[in-house]
Write a protein that holds these residues in place. Structure first.
Motif, PDB file in Angstrom:
ATOM      1  N   LEU A 510       0.830  -1.210   0.000  1.00  0.00           N
ATOM      2  CA  LEU A 510       0.000   0.000   0.000  1.00  0.00           C
ATOM      3  C   LEU A 510       0.863   1.258   0.000  1.00  0.00           C
ATOM      4  O   LEU A 510       0.544   2.244  -0.678  1.00  0.00           O
ATOM      5  N   ASP A 525      -6.443   4.172  -0.653  1.00  0.00           N
ATOM      6  CA  ASP A 525      -5.305   3.388  -0.165  1.00  0.00           C
ATOM      7  C   ASP A 525      -4.908   3.830   1.235  1.00  0.00           C
ATOM      8  O   ASP A 525      -4.480   3.006   2.057  1.00  0.00           O
ATOM      9  N   GLN A 528      -7.164   2.147   3.676  1.00  0.00           N
ATOM     10  CA  GLN A 528      -6.782   0.746   3.826  1.00  0.00           C
ATOM     11  C   GLN A 528      -5.473   0.614   4.617  1.00  0.00           C
ATOM     12  O   GLN A 528      -5.322  -0.302   5.433  1.00  0.00           O
ATOM     13  N   LEU A 529      -4.550   1.535   4.366  1.00  0.00           N
ATOM     14  CA  LEU A 529      -3.277   1.514   5.112  1.00  0.00           C
ATOM     15  C   LEU A 529      -3.533   1.727   6.594  1.00  0.00           C
ATOM     16  O   LEU A 529      -2.942   1.048   7.443  1.00  0.00           O
TER      17      LEU A 529
END
Length: 565
Positions: A510, A525, A528-529
């Protein structure tokens, strides 16, 4: 290798595992058929509602299966059929089924409370809060991934804007299922019919819904269905289990068992050849077999989500302790059989070792429809019904995980499920089930906009880490109550090694993507990270606390709220 040999060999292994290893665990831990289960002791008509073994089995199996045992093996087939098959069988028996039974057992013996409460009772309140935060984040990932899968399955239009009759029929049938489930729920709850009568009514309703849905397809866009799915699971997560969750899962269980039986018969008759190599190597398409294989095949081998279903909903419906083994251990092994069927399906459609194109549900439906065509069943009708079954898997998982996520969010703001001290205004507001549901689903919706394939790697890693944490919690419970728990240690340590490695690789990936992606991708992203870092940190903290308790000496004289049986 041909598909029939693989299927029959796997079936024999799984059947033997149930009667040998499953019965061994049941004798080792002990069950009391005379004990009053939490469903009877705390019957509240909402979450705690006793139900027959077949009904709870249907709920458990339909909830845990989801799209996982179809997606995972088909994707993991890139490493060859042999490593995938070995992990399905070994993982399913010694990892997944053990975890599922242990989680249900521990919950029933602790008044039907969740794994989070068990962690509080046997590990500590801080561990519980960290675990609940982990569960809440994980639930959001499941909601995002499965909601996108369902919306895509309902999408009435193809990429070229042409009407997709199969998807539209699946959508209309699924809506009829929901309506039929409510009617069935009221009938089962108020009339309490016998098992044979219940099954007959369910089969008639199921057949009528499929027939009506096939003749009246509903053409709507994926965007519409995504919003519809979130509205549905909001209602499903706050509705009493007897009114929607139990009857819908009971209806679906007939469809899903029929799907497995049909696929089984189709493979026996057609005897397909596996057109993929036994082993493709330790590195395929820049993917390492370790840990990717073990997080890709989650459902079908071992899945942390199962422990949430077992302790969050199923344990509150168990009528008698003798039902626990078939509901949990048995449902897991049946899911492993479905994973083997998925592996046979992708192998049969492969050409010259090249895996077929298309999403895993499409590959599965196409292959099984082809198997059944060998016995004269029209392929188009079979394809539609199989796609319906896949959607039913995913919708049922959404029903359960939305409720689990809501319960986890509520528990974060309460000292204990057994706490009798009145909560303050802020805590009471945050523990409100409507607010908890809305916040959980909103986060899931935002993540779902990127699509399930973008979320799946993170979901797989988090799911398997959750399995490791659940195994630790159950191992501590068994130790504290003087029950044998050594059979949980190897799965626990293995899953920790696998998932910490996988999450580390996900974080690294990521970070690399964010340096080249556009603004929208960077924002997504980044979310999600954040999830990956939080999940890893929470996992390490909960695992450290649990392992510390396992390594410590028994605490003499401590009283715990547990049935001593």
């Amino acid at each position: 290798m041909n598909g029939l040999t693989m299927l029959m060999g796997s079936f024999a292994v799984l059947l033997a595992a149930y009667f040998i290893y499953g019965r061994f665990l049941e004798r080792k831990w002990g069950t009391d058929e005379q004990a009053r289960t939490p469903a009877h002791e705390f019957n509240d008509g909402v979450d705690y509602v006793p139900a027959r073994r077949s009904v709870v089995f249907g709920h458990e199996f339909a909830s845990i299966a989801g799209a996982g045992p179809i997606n995972g093996p088909i994707i993991a087939a890139m490493f060859g059929w042999m490593p995938a098959l070995i992990w399905i069988l070994v993982g399913g028996i010694f990892f997944g089924a053990v975890q599922d039974f242990a989680a249900l057992y521990a919950s029933v013996k602790n008044k039907g409370r969740t794994i989070g409460y068990i962690i509080e009772l046997y590990i500590g309140k801080t561990g519980k809060r960290l675990f609940l935060l982990f569960v809440w984040l994980f639930s959001i990932l499941v909601i995002a991934a499965f909601a996108d899968i369902v919306a895509g399955t309902f999408d009435g239009f193809g990429s070229n804007a042409a009407q997709n009759e199969a998807n539209a029929a699946v959508a209309s049938t699924s809506i009829l299922f929901m309506l039929a489930a409510v009617g069935l729920g009221f009938y089962l709850f108020h009339r309490q019919p016998g098992g044979g009568t219940s099954a007959l009514v369910a089969i008639v309703l199921l057949t009528a819904c499929i027939a009506a849905g096939l003749t009246c397809p509903l053409y709507m866009s994926k965007g519409f269905w995504l919003h519809f799915v979130f509205a549905y699971i909001f209602v499903a997560s706050i509705t009493p289990v007897w009114a929607l969750l139990q009857p819908r899962d009971y209806l679906n269980s007939f469809l899903l068992v029929a799907l497995i039986a049909g696929a089984f018969i189709g493979i026996v008759v057609s005897n397909p050849t596996m057109h993929i190599v036994p082993f493709a190597g330790f590195t395929v398409n820049d993917q390492q077999l370790f840990p990717i294989l073990f997080v890709t095949i989650a459902c079908g081998a071992v899945s942390g989500f199962h422990s949430l279903v077992a302790s969050g909903t199923a344990s509150k419906q168990v009528d008698n302790e003798r039902d626990m083994l078939p509901i949990s251990f048995g449902a897991m092994l049946l899911e492993s059989l479905l994973a083997v069927i998925s592996l046979v399906a992708v192998g049969a459609l492969a050409v010259g070792g090249v895996l077929p194109s298309g999403t895993p549900p499409v590959v599965f439906a196409t292959a099984v429809a082809g198997f059944l065509a060998a016995i004269g069943i029209p392929q188009h009708m079979t394809y539609t019904v199989i796609t319906l079954a896949v959607a039913a898997f995913a919708l049922t998982s959404l029903d359960s995980v939305a409720r689990v996520g809501r319960l986890a969010f509520q528990e974060v703001f309460s000292d204990s499920q057994a706490d009798t001290v009145p909560m303050g205004p802020l805590r009471r507001f945050c523990a409100n089930r409507y607010l908890a549901t809305a916040v959980t689903l909103l986060m899931g919706y935002l993540l779902s906009l990127r699509g399930y394939m973008d979320i799946w790697p993170l979901f797989g890693s988090a799911n398997q880490l959750l399995a490791a944490l659940s195994l630790i919690a159950c191992a501590v419970f068994l130790k504290k109550t003087n029950r044998a728990g050594a059979m949980l240690y190897l799965p626990m340590v293995s899953m920790l090694a696998i998932t910490f490695t996988a999450l580390g690789l996900t974080i690294d990936k990521l970070l690399g993507k964010m340096s080249v992606d556009g603004a929208f991708q960077v924002a997504s992203d980044g979310i999600q990270l954040l999830f990956a870092v939080l999940l890893l940190a929470l996992g390490i903290l909960v695992a450290a606390a649990g392992i510390g308790k396992l390594r410590g000496k028994p605490e003499g004289g401590r009283t715990v709220a547990v049935d001593p049986a």
